[in-house]
Design a protein around this motif. Sequence first.
Motif, short mmCIF file in Angstrom:
data_model
loop_
_atom_site.label_atom_id
_atom_site.label_comp_id
_atom_site.label_asym_id
_atom_site.label_seq_id
_atom_site.Cartn_x
_atom_site.Cartn_y
_atom_site.Cartn_z
N VAL A 197 -18.21 7.71 -5.34
CA VAL A 197 -17.04 8.46 -5.74
C VAL A 197 -15.77 7.61 -5.70
O VAL A 197 -14.78 7.93 -6.37
N LEU A 198 -15.79 6.50 -4.95
CA LEU A 198 -14.62 5.62 -4.85
C LEU A 198 -14.82 4.31 -5.63
O LEU A 198 -14.07 3.36 -5.44
N SER A 199 -15.83 4.29 -6.51
CA SER A 199 -16.15 3.06 -7.23
C SER A 199 -15.73 3.08 -8.69
O SER A 199 -15.96 2.10 -9.41
N GLY A 200 -15.16 4.20 -9.16
CA GLY A 200 -14.64 4.24 -10.52
C GLY A 200 -15.68 4.62 -11.55
O GLY A 200 -16.89 4.57 -11.29
N PRO A 201 -15.22 5.00 -12.76
CA PRO A 201 -16.13 5.48 -13.82
C PRO A 201 -17.05 4.41 -14.39
O PRO A 201 -18.03 4.73 -15.05
N PHE A 251 -13.00 7.74 -8.51
CA PHE A 251 -11.70 7.07 -8.45
C PHE A 251 -11.92 5.66 -7.95
O PHE A 251 -12.57 5.45 -6.92
N ASP A 252 -11.41 4.69 -8.69
CA ASP A 252 -11.58 3.29 -8.31
C ASP A 252 -10.51 2.93 -7.27
O ASP A 252 -9.42 2.49 -7.60
N ILE A 253 -10.85 3.13 -6.01
CA ILE A 253 -9.88 2.96 -4.94
C ILE A 253 -9.41 1.51 -4.81
O ILE A 253 -8.24 1.24 -4.52
N LEU A 254 -10.29 0.54 -5.06
CA LEU A 254 -9.91 -0.87 -4.93
C LEU A 254 -8.89 -1.26 -6.00
O LEU A 254 -7.90 -1.95 -5.71
N ALA A 255 -9.11 -0.82 -7.24
CA ALA A 255 -8.18 -1.14 -8.32
C ALA A 255 -6.81 -0.53 -8.05
O ALA A 255 -5.77 -1.19 -8.23
N ALA A 256 -6.79 0.73 -7.61
CA ALA A 256 -5.51 1.39 -7.34
C ALA A 256 -4.77 0.72 -6.18
O ALA A 256 -3.56 0.51 -6.24
N LEU A 257 -5.50 0.36 -5.12
CA LEU A 257 -4.86 -0.29 -3.97
C LEU A 257 -4.28 -1.65 -4.35
O LEU A 257 -3.19 -2.01 -3.89
N GLY A 274 4.28 0.94 -11.23
CA GLY A 274 3.16 0.60 -10.35
C GLY A 274 2.35 1.83 -9.98
O GLY A 274 1.11 1.80 -9.97
N GLY A 275 3.03 2.94 -9.68
CA GLY A 275 2.32 4.17 -9.34
C GLY A 275 1.51 4.71 -10.50
O GLY A 275 0.35 5.11 -10.34
N LEU A 276 2.12 4.72 -11.71
CA LEU A 276 1.40 5.21 -12.88
C LEU A 276 0.19 4.34 -13.21
O LEU A 276 -0.90 4.85 -13.52
N ILE A 277 0.37 3.02 -13.13
CA ILE A 277 -0.73 2.11 -13.46
C ILE A 277 -1.85 2.23 -12.43
O ILE A 277 -3.03 2.14 -12.77
N ALA A 278 -1.49 2.44 -11.17
CA ALA A 278 -2.52 2.63 -10.13
C ALA A 278 -3.39 3.84 -10.45
O ALA A 278 -4.62 3.80 -10.30
N VAL A 279 -2.78 4.91 -10.93
CA VAL A 279 -3.54 6.11 -11.29
C VAL A 279 -4.43 5.83 -12.50
O VAL A 279 -5.62 6.19 -12.52
N VAL A 280 -3.86 5.16 -13.52
CA VAL A 280 -4.65 4.82 -14.72
C VAL A 280 -5.83 3.94 -14.34
O VAL A 280 -6.97 4.16 -14.79
N ALA A 281 -5.59 2.91 -13.53
CA ALA A 281 -6.67 2.00 -13.12
C ALA A 281 -7.73 2.72 -12.31
O ALA A 281 -8.92 2.41 -12.40
N GLY A 282 -7.31 3.70 -11.53
CA GLY A 282 -8.27 4.42 -10.68
C GLY A 282 -9.20 5.34 -11.45
O GLY A 282 -10.36 5.51 -11.09
N PHE A 283 -8.70 5.92 -12.54
CA PHE A 283 -9.46 6.96 -13.23
C PHE A 283 -10.09 6.53 -14.55
O PHE A 283 -10.88 7.26 -15.12
N THR A 284 -9.74 5.34 -15.07
CA THR A 284 -10.14 4.98 -16.42
C THR A 284 -11.15 3.85 -16.44
O THR A 284 -11.06 2.91 -15.67
N SER A 285 -12.09 3.94 -17.37
CA SER A 285 -13.10 2.90 -17.54
C SER A 285 -12.49 1.67 -18.18
O SER A 285 -11.64 1.75 -19.06
N ILE A 286 -12.93 0.49 -17.78
CA ILE A 286 -12.41 -0.76 -18.33
C ILE A 286 -12.72 -0.87 -19.82
O ILE A 286 -11.94 -1.44 -20.59
#
Length: 512
Positions: free
Chosen positions: A165-169, A177-183, A405-417
Amino acid sequence: MSDEEPDGDGGRGGPRGKARPAYLRTKTIEQSIRDTEEPEHALTRSLSALDLTVFGVGVIIGTGIFVLTGSVAKQQAGPATALAFVVAGVVCALAALCYAEFASTVPVAGSAYTFSYASLGELPAWIIGWDLVLEFALGTAVVAVGWAGYVRSLLENAGWRLPAVLSGPDEASGFTFDILAALLVLVLTAVLVLGMKLSARVTSVVVAVKVTVVLLVIIAGSFFIDGDNYHPFIPEPRSTPATSGLNAPLIQLMAGYQPTAYGVEGIFTAAAVVFFAFIGFDVVATAAEETKHPQHDMPRGILGSLFICTALYVAVSIVVTGMEKYSRLSVDAPLADAFKATGHPFYAGLISFGAAVGLTTVCMILLLGQSRVFFAMSRDGLLPRVFSKVHPRYGTPYRSTVLLGGLIAVVAGFTSIKQLAALVNIGTLFAFVVVALGVIVLRRTRPDLPRAFRAPWVPVLPAVSVAASVWLMLNLPAETWLRFVVWMVLGLVVYVLYGRGHSRMTESGTGG
């Protein structure tokens, strides 16, 4: 406000005595520089030519040097991939010379946005600024997601595994949610807020590690080169599988042109692919306002970083095609797999480590560039001016940096590369076109400007740069063009509803 503005710059912004439409009013160089001296909106000048060169190398050298070199060799050019990097480097150098002239003449944050405002007008500047905000934001998110993938792989090798669940789509389905990307994005946002000098120091350390890894790979790989793998250096040409619909290159849909693999044409086809490994040197220009001596240091930073990265790309491509026959290279991790094939898995691990470390600087410098473009647009009133306030202690545009930075963290956390990557490329080429045209226009309208650095052979060189950039744009998929057009139309709506009326040029009643 009328639809036309008087020529408020004594004829310098256009034909003397003629009125111009409000959306084409230019902001004079002198006014742009005066704006940088306002206490609440003034950035701290702390960067040197070395800092700028490090920034350039930091953002250009990413995973592409370890992946793209081998995949292009296998699919497009064979051992002649080294020549493809040279061709792409020359195309970038044409644009880099134009950027260097502008950045040394107009040492103001915003890069292509600011250059366009001074030469082409407010609406073209808005369009390119709107474009760069999206491209840098999505680029940051893509890199953060890619970095997270490398780090997860390294953690798994060490026996640690994050919950799905913390590894992203890209790693799991359902709510993730990609917790590492967001952090990563949030940590780098904090570093940028704390000051440019700190950002430069962090970048210097990471770039030193990254370049060391690249040099070790080049030196180690040179011992495993088999000269037979270079024959033929330019393989016989052959047609590539046809693509259709929105996945096909725009030029194929327009003119029926079919790209060719291998042969001399294959080198140029490969150059269109590896060109994107050079994207990033233009970000250096966004830091012009924070450079101690921009007139001299900007050209050195832009051109120096481009030269270093071209040399590294060529060296790696020569090594990887010499270690293993190009037809046997893997696509996903060609350099690492080439070392495994020669019985040296240690270097494969070193490559993964270098890629993970290197992506942190790519992410940070893209975020830096995006926040500076946003800051410049806000200071001009085209976006809410509240985001152009600088921190009283750190001298950084902290509000715009934290917001983005906050918006991009959310995008990175929820979106597939995979969903992100398709949108990143076209904007940079569009910026190259605008900057090259701007050099031609400003040479004509403001020949009196002192230019510490002058691009040679104007207008021929900028015209060739425009032609090369447009050619590469036409080789992008039609789907990328469609999304680009949709974003531009949305930008025009925002400009009409907000930017045009709130522009400081409207408030002051001036315009070139």
